[in-house]
Scaffold this active site. Structure first.
Site, short mmCIF file in Angstrom:
data_model
loop_
_atom_site.label_atom_id
_atom_site.label_comp_id
_atom_site.label_asym_id
_atom_site.label_seq_id
_atom_site.Cartn_x
_atom_site.Cartn_y
_atom_site.Cartn_z
CB SER A 146 -0.85 -0.01 1.28
OG SER A 146 -1.49 1.24 1.46
CE1 TYR A 159 -4.09 -2.15 4.90
CE2 TYR A 159 -3.29 0.09 4.56
CZ TYR A 159 -3.79 -1.10 4.04
OH TYR A 159 -3.99 -1.24 2.68
N1 LIG Z 1 -8.65 -0.29 -1.44
C1 LIG Z 1 -7.63 0.49 -1.18
O1 LIG Z 1 -7.78 1.72 -1.10
C2 LIG Z 1 -6.25 -0.08 -1.02
C3 LIG Z 1 -5.17 0.81 -1.03
C4 LIG Z 1 -3.90 0.30 -0.87
C5 LIG Z 1 -3.69 -1.05 -0.75
N2 LIG Z 1 -4.75 -1.90 -0.74
C6 LIG Z 1 -4.47 -3.32 -0.59
O2 LIG Z 1 -5.04 -4.03 -1.67
C7 LIG Z 1 -5.30 -5.37 -1.28
C8 LIG Z 1 -6.71 -5.76 -1.70
O3 LIG Z 1 -7.63 -5.00 -0.95
P1 LIG Z 1 -9.04 -4.49 -1.53
O4 LIG Z 1 -9.01 -3.03 -1.48
O5 LIG Z 1 -9.35 -5.18 -2.79
O6 LIG Z 1 -9.99 -4.96 -0.33
P2 LIG Z 1 -11.22 -5.98 -0.29
O7 LIG Z 1 -11.60 -6.00 1.16
O8 LIG Z 1 -12.24 -5.65 -1.31
O9 LIG Z 1 -10.57 -7.37 -0.69
C9 LIG Z 1 -9.71 -8.08 0.17
C10 LIG Z 1 -9.86 -9.55 -0.15
O10 LIG Z 1 -8.97 -10.29 0.71
C11 LIG Z 1 -9.69 -11.40 1.26
N3 LIG Z 1 -9.05 -11.80 2.52
C12 LIG Z 1 -9.03 -11.12 3.69
N4 LIG Z 1 -8.38 -11.84 4.62
C13 LIG Z 1 -7.97 -12.99 4.02
C14 LIG Z 1 -7.24 -14.12 4.44
N5 LIG Z 1 -6.82 -14.24 5.72
N6 LIG Z 1 -7.00 -15.10 3.55
C15 LIG Z 1 -7.43 -15.01 2.28
N7 LIG Z 1 -8.15 -13.96 1.80
C16 LIG Z 1 -8.40 -12.96 2.67
C17 LIG Z 1 -11.12 -10.88 1.43
O11 LIG Z 1 -12.07 -11.92 1.57
C18 LIG Z 1 -11.29 -10.07 0.14
O12 LIG Z 1 -11.73 -10.88 -0.93
C19 LIG Z 1 -5.05 -5.43 0.23
O13 LIG Z 1 -3.78 -5.97 0.50
C20 LIG Z 1 -5.10 -3.96 0.64
O14 LIG Z 1 -4.38 -3.70 1.82
C21 LIG Z 1 -6.03 -1.44 -0.89
#
Ligand SMILES: NC(=O)c1ccc[n+]([C@@H]2O[C@H](COP(=O)([O-])OP(=O)(O)OC[C@H]3O[C@@H](n4cnc5c(N)ncnc54)[C@H](O)[C@@H]3O)[C@@H](O)[C@H]2O)c1
Length: 271
Positions: A146, A159
């Site tokens: 991130s 986080y």
């Molecule tokens: N959305 C944002 O603004 C953002 C910004 C920076 C980084 N990220 C990163 O992007 C990645 C994806 O996040 P997102 O935004 O798509 O969120 P999201 O919550 O839509 O998706 C996260 C996915 O991870 C799965 N998950 C959670 N814990 C798990 C586990 N223990 N084992 C297997 N699967 C698991 C959830 O079921 C979900 O499908 C993450 O690592 C998040 O930190 C997101």
């Protein structure tokens, strides 16, 4: 269709958000996609749509990660790209940065949950795959961290700290294995329109907030997924989906104390 560059890929957290968009993009390229998620029904829906394979997986369970890699390679051949995308963030609890309670389950320490999912899962994937990739002379390890791993997520210390650790682990992997054919990439997005910023899949909304913050420059998961796959295939280590992050990182590096002062003022504005 020509032979895809990536024949077999695994995407953790592939059931929703950025992971789901990554699965769709890879499938469009002709890749056989393994959608691995703790949310089994979401993984099945995505896998059915793409003619891929759904796997129930908790990435914080090392044995489960190792078994998934073994099973997939026996059934479908070498994993060319493993995207450790699953991630969690809970926001600071009632005692702020030092809060403990409220991770995956109410009694979990939120710091433990973040360490396991945001950092150790990347270590487990690398432990399972690096020996195999070394033997066959290459492969892609793509770790989704991130912008919080380079800067700071106000209102979520666990986080922020674990995403910094995820960036540092990817750096170590790239330094150690980067000349062996293993391509390591770390992805540092700012806000993306997913459930993580309070936006449900398919809602088409761009109006979210992370840990109560407003977020600037929200991107759609589909656009982010295209950048991630294109840049990973091009061999890039640091994938910045939001170009403004490079400027913020430069400002932080040029005067860390001044940057802290600016972040303190920004935090006060958010209260
Ligand atoms: N959305 C944002 O603004 C953002 C910004 C920076 C980084 N990220 C990163 O992007 C990645 C994806 O996040 P997102 O935004 O798509 O969120 P999201 O919550 O839509 O998706 C996260 C996915 O991870 C799965 N998950 C959670 N814990 C798990 C586990 N223990 N084992 C297997 N699967 C698991 C959830 O079921 C979900 O499908 C993450 O690592 C998040 O930190 C997101």
């Amino acid at each position: 269709m020509n032979e895809p560059k990536i024949k077999v890929a695994v995407v953790t957290g592939g059931g929703h958000g950025i992971g789901r968009a990554l699965c769709r993009r890879l499938a469009k390229d002709g890749t056989m996609v393994v959608v691995a998620d703790i949310d089994e029904s979401a993984a099945s829906i995505v896998a059915n749509e793409l003619d891929g394979v759904a796997k129930a997986l908790d990435v914080s369970d090392e044995q489960a990660v190792a078994s998934l890699v073994e099973d997939i390679e026996i059934a479908h051949g070498p994993i060319d790209m493993f995207i450790s995308n699953a991630g969690v963030g809970y926001g600071d609890g009632s005692s702020g940065a030092i809060s403990a309670e409220g991770g995956m389950h109410p009694i979990d320490d939120r710091w433990d949950a973040c360490w396991k999912v945001n950092v150790m899962a990347h270590v487990y994937a690398a432990r399972a795959l690096v020996p195999r990739m070394l033997e066959r002379g290459g492969g892609h390890l793509v770790n989704v961290a991130s912008a919080a791993g380079l800067l700071s997520q106000i209102g979520d210390a666990a986080y922020t700290a674990t995403k910094h650790a995820a960036v540092a682990f990817a750096e170590s992997l790239a330094i150690e294995y980067g000349d062996t054919g293993i391509v390591v990439s770390v992805v540092c997005p700012q806000a993306v329109a997913t459930r993580m910023v309070g936006i449900e899949d398919d809602s088409d909304s761009m109006d979210g907030g992370f840990a109560g913050n407003d977020v600037d420059g929200v991107m759609r998961p589909e656009a982010v997924a295209d950048i991630i796959v294109d840049e990973a295939l091009a061999g890039r280590f640091l994938i910045l989906t939001h170009p403004q992050v490079a400027t913020y990182v430069q400002r932080k590096a040029s005067d860390h104390d001044r940057w802290i002062g600016g972040m303190q003022r920004f935090r006060k504005k958010l209260l």
